[in-house]
Design a protein around this motif. Structure first.
Motif, PDB file in Angstrom:
ATOM      1  N   VAL A   6       0.842  -1.038   0.040  1.00  0.00           N
ATOM      2  CA  VAL A   6       0.108   0.005   0.100  1.00  0.00           C
ATOM      3  C   VAL A   6       0.897   1.205  -0.174  1.00  0.00           C
ATOM      4  N   ASP A   8       1.339   6.157  -0.431  1.00  0.00           N
ATOM      5  CA  ASP A   8       0.610   7.240  -0.479  1.00  0.00           C
ATOM      6  C   ASP A   8       1.694   8.187  -0.591  1.00  0.00           C
ATOM      7  N   ALA A  36       5.248   3.755   1.678  1.00  0.00           N
ATOM      8  CA  ALA A  36       4.687   2.671   1.374  1.00  0.00           C
ATOM      9  C   ALA A  36       5.035   1.685   2.558  1.00  0.00           C
ATOM     10  N   SER A 101      -3.438   1.614  -3.699  1.00  0.00           N
ATOM     11  CA  SER A 101      -3.808   3.186  -3.411  1.00  0.00           C
ATOM     12  C   SER A 101      -5.162   3.536  -2.989  1.00  0.00           C
ATOM     13  N   TYR A 102      -5.343   4.375  -2.004  1.00  0.00           N
ATOM     14  CA  TYR A 102      -6.652   4.907  -1.620  1.00  0.00           C
ATOM     15  C   TYR A 102      -6.822   6.004  -2.341  1.00  0.00           C
ATOM     16  N   ASP A 105      -3.653   8.178  -6.626  1.00  0.00           N
ATOM     17  CA  ASP A 105      -1.926   8.488  -6.463  1.00  0.00           C
ATOM     18  C   ASP A 105      -1.173   7.531  -7.604  1.00  0.00           C
ATOM     19  N   ASN A 134      -6.470   1.370  -7.599  1.00  0.00           N
ATOM     20  CA  ASN A 134      -7.149   1.952  -6.732  1.00  0.00           C
ATOM     21  C   ASN A 134      -8.298   1.280  -5.980  1.00  0.00           C
ATOM     22  N   SER A 151      -7.099   9.027   3.418  1.00  0.00           N
ATOM     23  CA  SER A 151      -6.416   7.714   4.056  1.00  0.00           C
ATOM     24  C   SER A 151      -5.930   7.930   5.270  1.00  0.00           C
ATOM     25  N   CYS A 175      -0.205   5.636   5.257  1.00  0.00           N
ATOM     26  CA  CYS A 175      -0.194   4.232   5.011  1.00  0.00           C
ATOM     27  C   CYS A 175      -0.508   3.299   6.137  1.00  0.00           C
TER      28      CYS A 175
END
Length: 198
Positions: A6, A8, A36, A101-102, A105, A134, A151, A175
């Motif tokens: 994951v 950000d 990450a 990613s949320y 990104d 995503n 996030s 993250c």
């Protein structure tokens, strides 16, 4: 052991840049921080990645950005890597992984990779060496209380303990908030989307 990543990003911004989609002259979404985590299928953290990046087009951070993220000019000037180096290391961290990613990104990541290449610089690894996804639509669908949360506030939206010291808009904190949400949903029996370890 099967793992996934994951991540950000924090990138240059100005007042109302989000609302105007960075449409004002000279505004670019240049990455300033990458965070990450490598997670197991059970969403336990096994490895962290974090780096600061020196922006090229707008090397002077806006007061708005610094106020939002807590990232100061001195830290970026002292510790920031050049974009090609930082992006190459991050892509190496993601190699052969599903990368979540949320939000969008991965679009910002692609923009920054394009700018690096347009300057004639080389990246050590390719965007194509990983599968980027995503996951926000899935997460919001299975946990509707997260729909308005960024996030860094997912842990709050789900009523979870603070995942670590720090606050939202710090890439690594965001993250950990994201990972805490995934762990919670996994524990409740939700199956992550296709491509993630089961």
């Amino acid at each position: 052991m099967s793992t996934f990543v994951v991540f950000d990003l924090e990138f240059t911004s100005w007042p109302e840049a989000l609302e105007r989609d960075w449409g004002e002259p000279g505004q670019f979404r240049e990455i300033v921080q990458i965070g990450a985590l490598r997670l197991t299928a059970e969403c336990a953290v096994v490895e962290e990645f974090e780096t600061l990046v020196r922006p090229v087009v707008n090397p002077e951070l806006s007061p708005y950005f610094t106020g939002l993220t807590g990232i100061g000019q001195e830290a970026v000037d002292r510790d920031g890597a050049c974009p090609a180096e930082a992006l190459g290391e991050f892509l190496g961290f993601c190699r052969d992984q599903t990368v979540l990613s949320y939000g969008n990104d991965m679009v910002v990541l692609g923009e920054n990779m394009g700018w690096v290449r347009s300057r004639g610089e080389q990246l050590k690894h390719s965007f194509l060496d990983a599968a980027f996804l995503n996951i926000r639509p899935w997460l919001n669908a299975v946990a509707p209380d997260t729909a308005t949360a960024d996030s860094g506030r997912l842990w709050q939206a789900l009523g979870l303990p603070r995942p670590m010291a720090g606050s939202e808009h710090s890439a690594l904190f965001d993250c950990h908030s994201f990972a805490a949400a995934l762990r919670h949903l996994h524990a409740e029996g939700h199956v992550l989307p296709e491509g993630c370890p089961r």
